[in-house]
Design a protein around this motif. Sequence first.
Motif, PDB file in Angstrom:
ATOM      1  N   LEU A   1      81.720 -40.573  34.171  1.00 48.39           N
ATOM      2  CA  LEU A   1      80.694 -41.055  35.095  1.00 48.39           C
ATOM      3  C   LEU A   1      79.448 -40.170  35.018  1.00 48.39           C
ATOM      4  CD1 LEU A   1      80.458 -43.380  37.123  1.00 48.39           C
ATOM      5  CD2 LEU A   1      81.077 -41.777  38.925  1.00 48.39           C
ATOM      6  N   TYR A   2      79.635 -38.874  34.877  1.00 48.28           N
ATOM      7  CA  TYR A   2      78.501 -37.954  34.752  1.00 48.28           C
ATOM      8  C   TYR A   2      77.698 -38.265  33.505  1.00 48.28           C
ATOM      9  CZ  TYR A   2      75.998 -33.576  33.971  1.00 48.28           C
ATOM     10  OH  TYR A   2      75.023 -32.637  33.726  1.00 48.28           O
TER      11      TYR A   2
ATOM     12  N   LYS B   1      82.113 -41.959  46.003  1.00 43.43           N
ATOM     13  CA  LYS B   1      83.461 -41.375  46.065  1.00 43.43           C
ATOM     14  C   LYS B   1      84.501 -42.375  45.537  1.00 43.43           C
ATOM     15  CE  LYS B   1      86.577 -39.002  49.262  1.00 43.43           C
ATOM     16  NZ  LYS B   1      86.795 -38.583  50.676  1.00 43.43           N
ATOM     17  N   TYR B   2      84.346 -43.641  45.899  1.00 44.01           N
ATOM     18  CA  TYR B   2      85.267 -44.668  45.405  1.00 44.01           C
ATOM     19  C   TYR B   2      85.119 -44.849  43.901  1.00 44.01           C
ATOM     20  CZ  TYR B   2      87.304 -49.288  44.624  1.00 44.01           C
ATOM     21  OH  TYR B   2      88.042 -50.334  44.139  1.00 44.01           O
ATOM     22  N   LEU B   3      83.868 -44.785  43.412  1.00 47.73           N
ATOM     23  CA  LEU B   3      83.631 -44.933  41.980  1.00 47.73           C
ATOM     24  C   LEU B   3      84.262 -43.786  41.205  1.00 47.73           C
ATOM     25  CD1 LEU B   3      82.180 -47.135  40.437  1.00 47.73           C
ATOM     26  CD2 LEU B   3      80.139 -45.704  40.380  1.00 47.73           C
TER      27      LEU B   3
ATOM     28  N   MET C   1      73.303 -36.808  42.060  1.00 54.06           N
ATOM     29  CA  MET C   1      74.185 -37.404  43.067  1.00 54.06           C
ATOM     30  C   MET C   1      75.629 -37.418  42.564  1.00 54.06           C
ATOM     31  SD  MET C   1      73.828 -41.139  44.883  1.00 54.06           S
ATOM     32  CE  MET C   1      74.212 -42.016  43.374  1.00 54.06           C
ATOM     33  N   VAL C   2      75.805 -37.757  41.287  1.00 54.55           N
ATOM     34  CA  VAL C   2      77.159 -37.766  40.733  1.00 54.55           C
ATOM     35  C   VAL C   2      77.686 -36.351  40.591  1.00 54.55           C
ATOM     36  CG1 VAL C   2      78.535 -38.376  38.699  1.00 54.55           C
ATOM     37  CG2 VAL C   2      76.795 -39.947  39.549  1.00 54.55           C
ATOM     38  N   ALA C   3      76.873 -35.460  40.124  1.00 49.92           N
ATOM     39  CA  ALA C   3      77.319 -34.083  39.910  1.00 49.92           C
ATOM     40  C   ALA C   3      77.726 -33.419  41.225  1.00 49.92           C
ATOM     41  CB  ALA C   3      76.220 -33.280  39.221  1.00 49.92           C
ATOM     42  N   GLU C   4      77.002 -33.734  42.295  1.00 53.32           N
ATOM     43  CA  GLU C   4      77.350 -33.130  43.577  1.00 53.32           C
ATOM     44  C   GLU C   4      78.719 -33.577  44.072  1.00 53.32           C
ATOM     45  OE1 GLU C   4      74.151 -34.271  46.028  1.00 53.32           O
ATOM     46  OE2 GLU C   4      72.724 -32.802  45.229  1.00 53.32           O
TER      47      GLU C   4
ATOM     48  N   GLU D   1      76.618 -24.752  35.745  1.00 56.37           N
ATOM     49  CA  GLU D   1      76.813 -25.374  34.451  1.00 56.37           C
ATOM     50  C   GLU D   1      75.767 -26.449  34.182  1.00 56.37           C
ATOM     51  OE1 GLU D   1      80.708 -26.925  34.180  1.00 56.37           O
ATOM     52  OE2 GLU D   1      81.722 -25.021  34.486  1.00 56.37           O
ATOM     53  N   TYR D   2      75.503 -27.296  35.189  1.00 48.61           N
ATOM     54  CA  TYR D   2      74.656 -28.459  34.906  1.00 48.61           C
ATOM     55  C   TYR D   2      73.203 -28.291  35.347  1.00 48.61           C
ATOM     56  CZ  TYR D   2      75.582 -29.744  39.837  1.00 48.61           C
ATOM     57  OH  TYR D   2      75.697 -29.758  41.189  1.00 48.61           O
ATOM     58  N   LEU D   3      72.930 -27.443  36.330  1.00 47.15           N
ATOM     59  CA  LEU D   3      71.532 -27.317  36.787  1.00 47.15           C
ATOM     60  C   LEU D   3      70.608 -26.759  35.716  1.00 47.15           C
ATOM     61  CD1 LEU D   3      71.857 -26.208  40.530  1.00 47.15           C
ATOM     62  CD2 LEU D   3      71.052 -28.386  39.607  1.00 47.15           C
ATOM     63  N   PRO D   4      70.952 -25.684  35.002  1.00 46.97           N
ATOM     64  CA  PRO D   4      70.043 -25.218  33.927  1.00 46.97           C
ATOM     65  C   PRO D   4      69.808 -26.287  32.862  1.00 46.97           C
ATOM     66  CG  PRO D   4      71.678 -23.532  34.454  1.00 46.97           C
ATOM     67  CD  PRO D   4      72.090 -24.758  35.190  1.00 46.97           C
TER      68      PRO D   4
END
Length: 1313
Positions: free
Chosen positions: A875-876, A864-866, A890-893, A901-904
């Motif tokens: 970052l993604y 969260k800080y990052l 972890m970043v996407a969540e 958008e990102y899971l497929p």
Amino acid sequence: MRNLKLLKSLQSSELQGPGSPQCLAVRADTGSLLVASHYSITEYDPRTGQVVSEASLTAEGFLPEDGSGVVVGLQDLAELESACLATAGGDVVLFNLNTCQLECVGSVDSGLTSMSWSPDEELVVLTTGQETIIMMTKDFEPITEVGIHQDDFGEGKFITVGWGKKETQFHGSEGKQAAQRKIQEVQPAAPWDDRRPRVTWRGDGQLFAVSAVCLQTGARKVRVWNREGVLQATSEPVNGLEQALCWKPSGSLIASTQRHPNKHSVVFMEKNGLLHGDFTLPFSKDQAKVKDLLWNTDSTVLAVWLEDMTAGEDKQVNTCIQLWMMGNYHWYLKQSLDFGRDSEKVPVCVCWDPERPLRLHVVTRSWTSITYDWACTTERSPGLDATDNANVAVIDGDKILVTTFRQHVVPPPMCSFELQLASPVNQVTFLCQPQRTNQLAALTSDGQISIYCQDSAEQANKTADGFRTMSRPPILQKTFRVTALQKEPLSLRQLLWLEDELFVGVSSGLLPTMSTLLTLCPAQDADDTLTVRSEVEVDGVVIGMVHSIQTGTVALQLEDGQIRKLLWDCPELSVEDWRDSSGCSINFPVPCVQTALCSISGEECLLGLTDRSHLYAGDTELASNISSFAICNDFLLITTHSHTCRCLQLSALSVKGLQVALASDGSQNDETLRRVERGSRIVTVVPQDTRVILQMPRGNLETVHHRALVLAQLRKWLDSLRLREAFECMRKLRINLNLIYDHSPKVFLENIETFITQLNSINHINLFLTELKEEDTTSSMYPRPEGSPVQTQPVSGQKKVDVVCDALRSTLESMDPNKFFLSILTAHVKKTVPELEIALQKVHELRENPPQAPGAVSAEEALKYLLFLVNVNDLYEHSLGTYDFDLVLMVAEKSQKDPKEYLPFLNMLKSLEPNYQRYSIDKHLKRYRKALHHLSKCGKEHFPEALQLVKEQKLYNEALRLYTADSVHYKALSCAYAQHLVEQQQAEQAGLLLWRCGEPASALQAFAGSLSWRNAICVAQQMPLPPDQLALLARDLAEKLTEQRRYSEAALLLDQYAKDCEEAILALITGAVWEEALRLIYIHNRQDITETNLKPALLEAVSNQTSFLEAQMATFTRHKTRLAVVREQKEKARLDMLDEDGPDCPDAELYSEASSVMTGSKYSHSNSRISSRSSKNRRKAERKKLSLKEGSPLEDKALMYALGEIITAVDKMREEVHGLLKALVLFQFDKQAEKLQLAYEEALHMVEVAVPEVWPENLQNTQAPLTGPNSTANSIMASFQQQQSPAASQQAAEVMTPPKMRNGVKWKLSVLT
């Protein structure tokens, strides 16, 4: 927060006369006093004690001889050089000050009760015994006469529009009962009221007010009239209004006094007669009466002349004069002059000086005149260390209001604490001893000195109610009675408290022009009495005395500006001249009202500020617009009338340097200068701190942290490694945190652990890291003081941000990586190239292995800080670049992305082969080199895709390194690369690639296209190519080489590969390669070509060369002659411009704006039209300016450029002429050869001789920018723009430099000489 300090008092008792003085006036031009008594009028100079002029009023019959006459008014008329006085008998008399003659200019039968002249001395108002007002001009011509008592309100009568009734109006705090309250009857005037009218003028002379006793009510009423004698307004009924009346010169208020049932007040009225404010006098209603009110000329001080109502045991009444000042809507009693009960010493006339606003004149009944000169000063504690509370003492009657600015800033009239005394305070002084400067002493009007010291007893910091005590008031330690004081008020002035019980003061000397310095200490027989230990007479009136707590020096200033040094630390006082280090006596040019001792460049110096805003350092004027100044430690702080505050370090500047610094406007990042509010004055500076307390004209306070003080304090803290104090100060005052490192990079890197330990805050460390920039703040925002050593970067070749981040990160990891995890992440992210992958990897490791230490950061908090530091999309993408899908998820969540958008996309990537998966990711992230690297490992089936990627992104060199040279893929890539090179006009390199990968046909085509004929012949013979085709190829290449004038190479191809010797010989003859042509003629036995082609070509070449030389020399001569004419015209124009009548002469326009000859030209040049062109076009445009047309702006430079081109062209002919001469001699064309050699020799001699004339040695000096008294703004700007233009400067350098001739090249044939 200023007090009135007595500079000097001049008492003169030489004037004596019958009766007692009645009226007093001051001559503005000479400063002498005009005194009118029961018998005479006298002009008296108190400085010399001489009577200037005198006339008897009784002898002329203007006053009765028994002394019962009364003078009701006296006025100095500077324009008439006379004094005008009015008597109660009704006479208006002019006293000529030059002839001492009396002249009665008018008389009123009913008598006069008052006379008042307008401030501009154009009008005079007389009140008569019949209660009328007579207004006359300065020539005593009547304007009008009206009655004092008018039933009408006046022209300014209030208009009632009839909205609502009184019963329904809002009455404020008085409540609704105010509507039913009956108006109280006005009480008649006091019994002691003399019932005479009082007249006072407004400062601009447009209005005057009259206070008179109303005939119906017996109470006083004030009426306001204009210059035409028309009533403007009448005051509202004021119960208890008294006789005193004075209009404030600034025009805002009319002052009078009012007696209330429970108090006595000074009240103020507006010009419409309504009351507007008041203040209470410090005594009960029946204790004293106010004889008069007097405003000084600048409206800053109000004098209240008081007399006791009841007599003492000796049947005498006490008289005093109080001086009041206002600040922040509060009235302060600054001085109280107690004249005692002696009837002979009672003041009978009091007035302010018309020229010196703070000079008060008093004349007593015994004809003694006393002149008091005051100055506004701020009494501040003199300490220089942190124990000093930055005390400022404000006198308010019998109270001292003390504010300790180190602890808190309390706006006046409030204060930190009040010190109550028994009598009104006249002077306050602080103890001049280090560590004890918070102690103060007060001199009261009854001649006592009270000592206040800090309570040494230990007390609890917190009171019972939980509040913390910030500062404790001093307590009264002792009260001394001063036996040396004379009976006159303020006989002791300029009091200094030097040691525990040692005081130094000034009193009047034996003569009016002398002063006595006294040292006071406790008497041996009485501890409560101060006696004179020693005294010394000073030849001059001392108006200032100041002490330096650092050196113990006491400096005196006399009324004429002379400076003396008091030697007080010896048994007997002594005074000596103030001298500088060279032994020269130093004095102020004019007297100063504020002085201070300081050290400038190691030499002690006395600074002084005059009442005209001039600041002096000894006899040197530093500035002329200074409103206030203060010395604090090593700094001089000043405020100016241009609303700035300067802070200058005295140790780093000389007196000359101070002058220069105060005269400059300051640069953009000048830390010594800051803007302040209009009219700001310095109250005090907190020692060893950054705060400067300023007071606005209204009286409110403002605290500023001057940048120079802040930076000086920060540098001290950083040098002493007090990093926490420095960080807190910088964070609070918004100083760039880069200064912590930039101040001393080496020291910071050596003490990083100390920095982390002192801050002990993750947030503060993160704040420091996020503010890091590559900029060196010590050279841009906060320049170092002059003379301080320049700190260099400890690590060369590395960027500052990277050095600090790496050093902090390594130290944090060694100390406690779990506690400082967020700071470690910040150090990775804030590098010049953010290490986001490493930061993400550490977060991932933290998620896999969460630490068990208390206070450790969780992975979710770290991520969260990052995300707070870095954009979520960046970052993604960086997490995707790690090829770690757990980290990506972890970043996407934590982001705001939609899982749809990102899971497929992630699932698709997971299904791919590892290398192709990484290729897909890198291509998605546009990391094409990495993508190509991974794709090359995916097998042959993906090579077309790799080839397409190479072509799209032009990654040919990277692709060739990934494949072996003997592979099919390498050949395909080479062919594609060669095709790309051909498109880029690099066919020769394409041919090399094709030749080495086994494509000779394509390589031959590439070499032929690039005219690389040697490589083309080699490929053709390697193929091998049939002879007929090889000959055809050679002829084709030779034709192209001939087009490019490469005749020797074309001849070689024709001779060796095309086997056509005749064409080869003709090519050499065409190219004037005579010797090679002869060689081929004799090799192939073709002597016939000599007669048919070679000899005619030689004769044609001679003719061409001779004609070319003649044309060039003719042009050269013409240009050189024209250049001489142009230069002569230019010199004539320059002399005309420098002449006094230059701008008016008809030939002035010959001198162009760019210091060139214009000769009536219609041409002009401007840089604006070509400002946006490319450099190539810009150079072309600059060359176009060099026009050879007569009268063009730059004709002289164009001629020089053309002459240089001719010289270069002629000089380049040496080799060609040499070869031609040899061939001519060989074939016995001696006459033609001699003629050519002679012509070329003459041409070389002509140009060589002309070089010094065309390019003289002083040419550079004549091309300086056009400046001078007769230059215009356009001409100067054009000249400088031309010099500063890069293209113009390069071209000018070429033009101004003569061409170099190659005299070392041998070309002549001796057989022809």
